[in-house]
Scaffold this motif. Structure first.
Motif, PDB file in Angstrom:
ATOM      1  N   LEU A 182       0.821  -1.206   0.000  1.00 48.82           N
ATOM      2  CA  LEU A 182       0.000   0.000   0.000  1.00 48.82           C
ATOM      3  C   LEU A 182       0.857   1.258   0.000  1.00 48.82           C
ATOM      4  N   ARG A 183       2.119   1.126   0.351  1.00 48.45           N
ATOM      5  CA  ARG A 183       3.036   2.268   0.334  1.00 48.45           C
ATOM      6  C   ARG A 183       3.526   2.594  -1.075  1.00 48.45           C
ATOM      7  N   VAL A 184       3.285   1.699  -2.017  1.00 50.88           N
ATOM      8  CA  VAL A 184       3.790   1.877  -3.375  1.00 50.88           C
ATOM      9  C   VAL A 184       2.776   2.696  -4.178  1.00 50.88           C
ATOM     10  N   GLY A 185       3.102   3.960  -4.360  1.00 45.73           N
ATOM     11  CA  GLY A 185       2.244   4.855  -5.125  1.00 45.73           C
ATOM     12  C   GLY A 185       3.052   5.610  -6.154  1.00 45.73           C
ATOM     13  N   LYS A 186       2.638   6.800  -6.457  1.00 51.40           N
ATOM     14  CA  LYS A 186       3.326   7.622  -7.463  1.00 51.40           C
ATOM     15  C   LYS A 186       4.760   7.905  -7.012  1.00 51.40           C
ATOM     16  N   ASP A 187       5.704   7.710  -7.933  1.00 49.54           N
ATOM     17  CA  ASP A 187       7.128   7.979  -7.680  1.00 49.54           C
ATOM     18  C   ASP A 187       7.655   7.186  -6.481  1.00 49.54           C
ATOM     19  N   ALA A 188       7.167   5.963  -6.290  1.00 51.09           N
ATOM     20  CA  ALA A 188       7.607   5.150  -5.153  1.00 51.09           C
ATOM     21  C   ALA A 188       9.101   4.863  -5.252  1.00 51.09           C
ATOM     22  N   ASP A 189       9.779   4.965  -4.123  1.00 50.68           N
ATOM     23  CA  ASP A 189      11.204   4.646  -4.062  1.00 50.68           C
ATOM     24  C   ASP A 189      11.363   3.137  -3.913  1.00 50.68           C
ATOM     25  N   TYR A 190      12.240   2.556  -4.715  1.00 47.81           N
ATOM     26  CA  TYR A 190      12.366   1.105  -4.706  1.00 47.81           C
ATOM     27  C   TYR A 190      12.899   0.577  -3.379  1.00 47.81           C
ATOM     28  N   LEU A 191      13.957   1.194  -2.854  1.00 56.20           N
ATOM     29  CA  LEU A 191      14.610   0.666  -1.662  1.00 56.20           C
ATOM     30  C   LEU A 191      13.740   0.798  -0.415  1.00 56.20           C
ATOM     31  N   THR A 192      12.975   1.856  -0.317  1.00 57.28           N
ATOM     32  CA  THR A 192      12.202   2.080   0.909  1.00 57.28           C
ATOM     33  C   THR A 192      10.741   1.663   0.800  1.00 57.28           C
ATOM     34  N   ASP A 193      10.197   1.612  -0.411  1.00 59.80           N
ATOM     35  CA  ASP A 193       8.775   1.319  -0.569  1.00 59.80           C
ATOM     36  C   ASP A 193       8.509  -0.074  -1.169  1.00 59.80           C
ATOM     37  N   VAL A 194       9.220  -0.417  -2.233  1.00 60.49           N
ATOM     38  CA  VAL A 194       8.927  -1.648  -2.962  1.00 60.49           C
ATOM     39  C   VAL A 194       9.691  -2.847  -2.399  1.00 60.49           C
ATOM     40  N   LEU A 195      10.996  -2.692  -2.233  1.00 59.63           N
ATOM     41  CA  LEU A 195      11.836  -3.812  -1.818  1.00 59.63           C
ATOM     42  C   LEU A 195      11.416  -4.435  -0.491  1.00 59.63           C
ATOM     43  N   PRO A 196      11.101  -3.660   0.559  1.00 55.69           N
ATOM     44  CA  PRO A 196      10.690  -4.307   1.815  1.00 55.69           C
ATOM     45  C   PRO A 196       9.485  -5.237   1.643  1.00 55.69           C
ATOM     46  N   ALA A 197       8.505  -4.800   0.855  1.00 56.68           N
ATOM     47  CA  ALA A 197       7.327  -5.642   0.643  1.00 56.68           C
ATOM     48  C   ALA A 197       7.682  -6.924  -0.084  1.00 56.68           C
ATOM     49  N   LEU A 198       8.537  -6.829  -1.109  1.00 56.60           N
ATOM     50  CA  LEU A 198       8.887  -8.013  -1.881  1.00 56.60           C
ATOM     51  C   LEU A 198       9.781  -8.965  -1.096  1.00 56.60           C
TER      52      LEU A 198
END
Length: 488
Positions: A347-363
């Motif tokens: 849910l933190r992954v939105g517009k201009d999401a940062d990969y290291l702080t927003d996407v990577l932790p979830a994955l």
């Protein structure tokens, strides 16, 4: 008796052709999601067409994979495997040349038929060809290389879409088939099950695939609310009821109902339905979210998904060993909860999401959850039935996972309120994605609860999986003999 040694030149050729064949189907199941936005743009396709691009393949694959294994046992595993590779490549060529969404969807359905022929055949060839002393190592290498293929699939798909174009996601299968088939015909010995007969449950397979297709159509088109949708839904339910009745009354059904007399087998398949429904919806929507909303390129989106499959590739065998000591109940309870937490983190992954702080932790959390549950799930399926039916049980579990994924891809956009053009609007898609992820998390929590309530430690002496390394996110691994020797 199989007598090919792994270290021999023939053994290496057999391993190569089975890896190439299975990799074609495995790559195709992971790379297409990354290509969906470009497919939609180039073919002027709405969201429903993108859903069908994924689901047309899954309908025929899930509905026919058990029959595909039976055909190989009866008519020759090498023959049916080679036919499946040729069929898959021809359908892939049609996909790559498709001038319209309708042609692409039809070609994807044909691809699924090819996949149902070659997927069970690749492992069956290894089992039937290698000396018993080398068989386990050959299966380990086969599953390891297949896991690597699954891990690099999203990256490769992103590179192809961003470079030569999305059509090469499909066209790549043609040169692979041109290498695979001659090697198979020259170096792989033919084998068949002498106990198999020529009667097949074609009616059961057709009814199963028809029910999936009709119900999928009704779910995808339900937002229109037409009378045709209601009629299709009723027809799909009728086909499902007919499928159950046929399987109950045929002497040798494709899906024997008595296998569900095992409470453990039924429970673990319920868990499978929950977790792979959530996975199917998650990976379909996440590939779109990263590109449509976060602004990632296809290559960046494909690369972003690597950690999940990489973790499975690296640690799935260790997870299976740990589950042997603790029993399956704990990992099958904890694993889905970790995956549910990952989906909420998305849910933190939105517009201009940062990969290291927003996407990577979830994955990373998602990968940890999948590592925790996939190997124990397969082991529990095998341990819950008699050893003579372990291959059939694995095939049923694999088909159930694929069916759950296609239903999720059909239903989730509807439940999340995505309109036909939602993927063209970052704001609309982001809002719907934020509604969809909690739904996926809820299904995973349900799977965890089922595992906690119903799954128990299997008895001593049960069969263990041979495919200990696994990287696919669409279905649990097929085990030896899956789909085999099932006539009708």
């Amino acid at each position: 008796m199989p007598d090919v040694r792994l270290a021999s030149p023939q053994g290496k050729w057999i391993l190569l052709t089975t890896v190439l064949g299975s990799s074609m189907a495995m790559l195709d199941s992971t790379v297409v999601n990354v290509a969906l936005p470009r497919i939609g743009h180039d073919l002027d396709a709405d969201l429903a067409a993108l859903q069908w691009t994924v689901n047309a393949y899954m309908v025929t694959l899930a509905g026919l994979i058990l029959l595909g294994g039976s055909l190989g046992d009866r008519y020759g595993r090498r023959k049916i495997f080679a036919l499946g590779v040729v069929w898959f490549a021809a359908a892939s060529l049609l996909c790559g040349l498709a001038p319209s969404p309708a042609v692409l969807i039809a070609a994807r359905a044909l691809q699924g038929i090819g996949g149902a022929l070659l997927t069970p055949g690749s492992l069956a060839l290894i089992q039937a060809s290698f000396d018993p002393d080398d068989r386990s190592r050959a299966v380990g290498l086969w599953s390891g290389f297949g896991g690597i293929g699954a891990a690099v699939g999203p990256f490769l798909g992103g590179w192809l879409v961003a470079g030569p174009g999305w059509r090469w996601v499909f066209l790549l299968n043609v040169p692979l088939a041109l290498l695979c088939v001659p090697v198979a015909l020259r170096h792989v010995p033919e084998s068949a099950d002498q106990r198999a007969h020529g009667r097949f449950d074609v009616l059961g397979a057709a009814l199963g695939a028809l029910a999936l297709a009709l119900l999928t159509y009704a779910l995808i088109e339900a937002r229109g609310g037409s009378a045709a949708v209601a009629v299709t839904a009723v027809a799909g339910l009728a086909a499902a009821v007919a499928f159950v009745r046929v399987e109950r009354h045929r002497p040798d059904p494709m899906l024997p109902p008595d296998i569900f007399a095992s409470r453990q087998f039924t429970a673990v398949n319920l868990v499978t339905l929950c977790v792979y429904a959530a996975f199917g919806g998650f990976f379909f929507l996440t590939a779109l979210q990263l590109q449509v909303v976060a602004g990632y390129s296809p290559l960046a989106a494909g690369t972003a998904l690597l950690p999940t499959t990489a973790l499975m590739l690296l640690f799935s065998s260790r997870s299976g060993a740990l589950a042997d000591r603790t029993g399956p109940r704990l990992p099958l309870t904890v694993g889905p909860l970790l995956c549910a937490a990952a989906m909420l983190l998305m849910l933190r992954v939105g517009k201009d999401a940062d990969y290291l702080t927003d996407v990577l932790p979830a994955l990373l959390v998602m990968g940890a959850g999948m590592v925790t549950l996939v190997a124990p799930l397969t082991a529990t399926v095998l341990a819950s039935v008699d050893a003579t039916r372990a291959g059939l049980a694995s095939g049923i579990n694999n088909a159930a996972a694929r069916a759950a994924g296609l239903v999720a891809v059909a239903a989730l956009p509807l439940l999340a309120g995505m309109g036909p053009e939602a993927y063209r609007s970052p704001a609309a898609f982001d809002a719907a994605f934020d509604r969809a992820m909690p739904m996926c998390a809820g299904v995973l929590v349900l799977g965890s609860a089922v595992a906690f309530a119903l799954v128990r430690r299997p008895g001593p002496g049960c069969r263990r999986p041979e495919c200990r390394t696994h990287g696919s996110v669409t279905a649990p691994p097929l085990e030896a003999g899956a789909g085999g020797s099932r006539g009708a």
